[in-house]
Write an enzyme that holds these catalytic residues in place. Structure first.
Site, PDB file in Angstrom:
ATOM      1  N   THR A  28      11.497  30.299 -31.354  1.00 59.78           N
ATOM      2  CA  THR A  28      12.248  31.212 -30.497  1.00 59.78           C
ATOM      3  C   THR A  28      11.342  31.776 -29.403  1.00 59.78           C
ATOM      4  O   THR A  28      11.676  31.733 -28.218  1.00 59.78           O
ATOM      5  CB  THR A  28      12.835  32.382 -31.330  1.00 59.78           C
ATOM      6  OG1 THR A  28      13.722  31.835 -32.317  1.00 59.78           O
ATOM      7  CG2 THR A  28      13.577  33.375 -30.460  1.00 59.78           C
ATOM      8  N   ALA A  59      16.784  30.933 -29.630  1.00 64.09           N
ATOM      9  CA  ALA A  59      16.971  31.178 -31.064  1.00 64.09           C
ATOM     10  C   ALA A  59      16.673  29.895 -31.833  1.00 64.09           C
ATOM     11  O   ALA A  59      17.109  28.820 -31.433  1.00 64.09           O
ATOM     12  CB  ALA A  59      18.405  31.623 -31.348  1.00 64.09           C
ATOM     13  N   CYS A  60      15.925  30.024 -32.925  1.00 64.53           N
ATOM     14  CA  CYS A  60      15.654  28.855 -33.777  1.00 64.53           C
ATOM     15  C   CYS A  60      16.104  29.165 -35.202  1.00 64.53           C
ATOM     16  O   CYS A  60      16.525  30.278 -35.496  1.00 64.53           O
ATOM     17  CB  CYS A  60      14.179  28.460 -33.725  1.00 64.53           C
ATOM     18  SG  CYS A  60      13.048  29.640 -34.485  1.00 64.53           S
ATOM     19  N   THR A  61      15.990  28.179 -36.065  1.00 65.51           N
ATOM     20  CA  THR A  61      16.498  28.362 -37.427  1.00 65.51           C
ATOM     21  C   THR A  61      15.818  29.510 -38.158  1.00 65.51           C
ATOM     22  O   THR A  61      16.468  30.296 -38.831  1.00 65.51           O
ATOM     23  CB  THR A  61      16.357  27.060 -38.250  1.00 65.51           C
ATOM     24  OG1 THR A  61      15.033  26.575 -38.107  1.00 65.51           O
ATOM     25  CG2 THR A  61      17.328  26.014 -37.781  1.00 65.51           C
TER      26      THR A  61
END
Length: 104
Positions: free
Chosen positions: A16, A8-10
């Site tokens: 991601t 998961a990324c921002t």
């Protein structure tokens, strides 16, 4: 070794999926079984099953944000890293995971 993970990324888009792809490729090349769930702006994809989590030797969380459902991994050896680490050095990262899970 059986590995499960969450990426998961921002933004929940590019990093991601790049992290998932690099992690899976490096683990498979090293002879490990791996399943990776993604969490992001389009929701959760490739949800990990209870059985996959139960059979896992280690949980890898490659995330730049708080992930949902972290409590599923209670009692499991868990390694948390930023997505960049997995993207830049996936093979080195898998070697480190091997060292942590099966110390010599």
């Amino acid at each position: 070794m059986n590995i499960v993970g969450v990426a998961a990324c921002t933004a929940g888009i590019a990093h991601t999926y790049i992290a998932k792809e690099k992690l899976m490729k490096a683990a498979q090349e090293a002879g490990h079984s791996i399943f990776v769930e993604t969490q992001g702006t389009i929701g959760t994809q490739d949800n990990l099953t209870e059985e996959q989590i139960k059979e896992a030797d280690v949980v890898v969380i490659a995330a730049d944000v708080k992930i949902n459902g972290k409590n599923r991994f209670k009692g499991k050896k868990t390694i948390e890293v930023p997505t960049d680490l997995v993207i830049k050095s996936p093979n080195k990262f898998i070697k480190k995971v091997e060292e942590v899970v099966a110390p010599a």
